[in-house]
Design a protein around this motif. Structure first.
Motif, mmCIF file in Angstrom:
data_model
loop_
_atom_site.group_PDB
_atom_site.id
_atom_site.type_symbol
_atom_site.label_atom_id
_atom_site.label_comp_id
_atom_site.label_asym_id
_atom_site.label_seq_id
_atom_site.Cartn_x
_atom_site.Cartn_y
_atom_site.Cartn_z
ATOM 1 N N SER A 1 0.920 -1.142 -0.018
ATOM 2 C CA SER A 1 -0.228 0.008 0.001
ATOM 3 C C SER A 1 0.834 1.178 0.013
ATOM 4 C CB SER A 1 -1.028 -0.137 1.379
ATOM 5 O OG SER A 1 -1.878 -0.950 1.051
ATOM 6 N N LEU A 2 1.987 1.246 0.691
ATOM 7 C CA LEU A 2 2.740 2.596 0.912
ATOM 8 C C LEU A 2 3.500 2.774 -0.575
ATOM 9 C CD1 LEU A 2 6.246 2.477 1.226
ATOM 10 C CD2 LEU A 2 5.498 1.288 3.351
ATOM 11 N N VAL A 3 3.675 1.551 -1.171
ATOM 12 C CA VAL A 3 4.467 1.469 -2.564
ATOM 13 C C VAL A 3 3.769 2.365 -3.490
ATOM 14 C CG1 VAL A 3 5.507 0.579 -4.517
ATOM 15 C CG2 VAL A 3 6.118 -0.084 -2.173
ATOM 16 N N LYS A 4 2.295 1.985 -3.632
ATOM 17 C CA LYS A 4 1.391 2.223 -4.255
ATOM 18 C C LYS A 4 0.842 3.812 -3.955
ATOM 19 C CE LYS A 4 -2.081 -0.648 -3.649
ATOM 20 N NZ LYS A 4 -3.230 -1.252 -3.803
ATOM 21 N N GLU A 5 0.802 4.323 -2.928
ATOM 22 C CA GLU A 5 0.577 5.610 -2.347
ATOM 23 C C GLU A 5 1.891 6.580 -2.933
ATOM 24 O OE1 GLU A 5 -1.728 7.184 -0.682
ATOM 25 O OE2 GLU A 5 -2.854 5.251 0.141
ATOM 26 N N LEU A 6 3.067 6.025 -2.513
ATOM 27 C CA LEU A 6 4.265 6.854 -3.114
ATOM 28 C C LEU A 6 4.098 6.848 -4.660
ATOM 29 C CD1 LEU A 6 7.088 5.192 -0.935
ATOM 30 C CD2 LEU A 6 6.284 7.392 -0.850
ATOM 31 N N GLY A 7 3.833 6.067 -5.071
ATOM 32 C CA GLY A 7 3.611 5.888 -6.655
ATOM 33 C C GLY A 7 2.599 6.994 -7.270
ATOM 34 N N GLU A 8 1.626 7.159 -6.275
ATOM 35 C CA GLU A 8 0.317 8.192 -6.542
ATOM 36 C C GLU A 8 0.607 9.652 -6.302
ATOM 37 O OE1 GLU A 8 -3.114 6.652 -4.807
ATOM 38 O OE2 GLU A 8 -2.957 4.884 -6.266
ATOM 39 N N GLY A 9 2.082 9.737 -5.828
ATOM 40 C CA GLY A 9 2.453 11.145 -5.248
ATOM 41 C C GLY A 9 2.026 11.335 -3.652
ATOM 42 N N THR A 10 1.483 10.534 -3.015
ATOM 43 C CA THR A 10 0.985 10.833 -1.639
ATOM 44 C C THR A 10 2.478 11.123 -0.615
ATOM 45 O OG1 THR A 10 -0.868 9.194 -1.677
ATOM 46 C CG2 THR A 10 0.125 10.061 0.589
ATOM 47 N N THR A 11 2.341 12.086 0.089
ATOM 48 C CA THR A 11 3.645 12.392 0.992
ATOM 49 C C THR A 11 3.877 11.374 1.758
ATOM 50 O OG1 THR A 11 2.353 13.856 2.636
ATOM 51 C CG2 THR A 11 2.972 15.033 0.532
ATOM 52 N N GLN A 12 5.055 11.362 2.267
ATOM 53 C CA GLN A 12 5.526 10.441 3.406
ATOM 54 C C GLN A 12 4.795 10.748 4.550
ATOM 55 O OE1 GLN A 12 9.646 9.719 3.647
ATOM 56 N NE2 GLN A 12 9.952 10.083 1.099
ATOM 57 N N ARG A 13 4.389 11.697 5.039
ATOM 58 C CA ARG A 13 3.937 12.184 6.385
ATOM 59 C C ARG A 13 2.428 11.750 6.182
ATOM 60 N NH1 ARG A 13 7.147 14.249 9.613
ATOM 61 N NH2 ARG A 13 9.066 15.665 9.049
ATOM 62 N N GLU A 14 1.796 11.786 5.055
ATOM 63 C CA GLU A 14 0.258 11.446 4.801
ATOM 64 C C GLU A 14 0.410 9.882 5.073
ATOM 65 O OE1 GLU A 14 -2.209 13.628 2.040
ATOM 66 O OE2 GLU A 14 -0.233 14.005 1.203
ATOM 67 N N ILE A 15 1.301 9.353 4.393
ATOM 68 C CA ILE A 15 1.336 7.798 4.320
ATOM 69 C C ILE A 15 1.692 7.220 5.753
ATOM 70 C CG2 ILE A 15 2.582 5.661 3.710
ATOM 71 C CD1 ILE A 15 3.180 7.313 0.988
ATOM 72 N N ARG B 1 0.986 8.654 8.527
ATOM 73 C CA ARG B 1 -0.455 9.048 9.443
ATOM 74 C C ARG B 1 -1.392 7.794 9.154
ATOM 75 N NH1 ARG B 1 0.591 14.371 9.008
ATOM 76 N NH2 ARG B 1 -0.591 14.387 6.889
ATOM 77 N N LYS B 2 -1.716 7.633 7.731
ATOM 78 C CA LYS B 2 -2.750 6.821 7.285
ATOM 79 C C LYS B 2 -2.592 5.270 7.559
ATOM 80 C CE LYS B 2 -5.187 5.566 2.951
ATOM 81 N NZ LYS B 2 -5.111 5.940 1.464
ATOM 82 N N TYR B 3 -1.275 5.018 7.618
ATOM 83 C CA TYR B 3 -1.088 3.451 7.928
ATOM 84 C C TYR B 3 -0.220 3.270 9.294
ATOM 85 C CZ TYR B 3 -2.352 2.793 2.897
ATOM 86 O OH TYR B 3 -3.188 2.805 1.998
ATOM 87 N N SER B 4 -0.065 4.216 10.023
ATOM 88 C CA SER B 4 0.603 4.038 11.324
ATOM 89 C C SER B 4 2.162 3.396 10.950
ATOM 90 C CB SER B 4 -0.331 3.267 12.171
ATOM 91 O OG SER B 4 -1.269 3.961 12.514
ATOM 92 N N MET B 5 2.768 3.828 10.021
ATOM 93 C CA MET B 5 4.044 3.649 9.779
ATOM 94 C C MET B 5 5.103 4.549 9.905
ATOM 95 S SD MET B 5 3.173 2.032 6.044
ATOM 96 C CE MET B 5 4.457 0.677 6.068
ATOM 97 N N SER B 6 6.408 3.916 10.319
ATOM 98 C CA SER B 6 7.718 4.883 10.648
ATOM 99 C C SER B 6 7.723 5.597 9.246
ATOM 100 C CB SER B 6 8.570 4.181 11.158
ATOM 101 O OG SER B 6 9.187 3.341 10.204
ATOM 102 N N LEU B 7 8.438 6.803 9.425
ATOM 103 C CA LEU B 7 8.945 7.441 8.349
ATOM 104 C C LEU B 7 10.028 6.715 7.646
ATOM 105 C CD1 LEU B 7 8.543 11.164 9.297
ATOM 106 C CD2 LEU B 7 7.567 10.030 7.378
ATOM 107 N N CYS B 8 10.775 6.045 8.475
ATOM 108 C CA CYS B 8 12.100 5.198 8.183
ATOM 109 C C CYS B 8 11.639 4.094 7.039
ATOM 110 C CB CYS B 8 12.357 4.666 9.213
ATOM 111 S SG CYS B 8 14.089 4.102 9.177
ATOM 112 N N ASN B 9 10.557 3.524 7.349
ATOM 113 C CA ASN B 9 9.971 2.537 6.369
ATOM 114 C C ASN B 9 9.551 3.086 5.118
ATOM 115 O OD1 ASN B 9 10.562 0.280 7.857
ATOM 116 N ND2 ASN B 9 8.579 0.172 8.814
ATOM 117 N N ILE B 10 8.940 4.251 5.127
ATOM 118 C CA ILE B 10 8.397 4.880 3.928
ATOM 119 C C ILE B 10 9.544 5.485 3.075
ATOM 120 C CG2 ILE B 10 6.888 6.738 3.132
ATOM 121 C CD1 ILE B 10 5.317 6.182 6.049
ATOM 122 N N THR B 11 10.821 6.156 3.820
ATOM 123 C CA THR B 11 11.667 6.414 3.135
ATOM 124 C C THR B 11 12.505 5.544 2.269
ATOM 125 O OG1 THR B 11 12.004 8.181 4.796
ATOM 126 C CG2 THR B 11 13.956 7.763 3.504
#
Length: 99
Positions: free
Chosen positions: A49-63, A65-75
């Protein structure tokens, strides 16, 4: 005593080769349910889901919040998407071209 040099690469390649031959989505899903715990499957799904969100241009902070994930994993996901020949990018292109 566990082998300190074991990394599972051969087994992962073996699974990938098997999955590439399967035309049955339900069989793959059933295999995942056998192989992974419910929590592992949720984490697996969140990562996709985070990969798809990033691909759609969703910001890391929004992701985050939405998925309760660390910025480290999203980065990490973001960096992977930016690499030349990114497997994430290729799969997103496959997803988007399939309708």
């Amino acid at each position: 005593m566990p082998d300190a040099n074991y990394d599972g690469t051969a087994e992962i390649h073996e699974i990938c080769a098997l999955l590439s031959r399967i035309q049955d989505e339900k069989l793959i899903f059933d295999f995942f349910e056998c192989l992974f715990t419910r929590a592992e499957l949720r984490d697996f799904a969140k990562r996709w889901s985070l990969v798809k969100e990033l691909g759609e241009g969703t910001t890391q902070r929004e992701i985050a919040r939405k998925y309760s994930m660390s910025l480290c994993n999203i980065t990490r996901g973001s960096r992977e998407l930016k690499k030349d020949n990114s497997a994430f990018r290729k799969l997103l292109e496959m997803l988007n071209s399939s309708g």
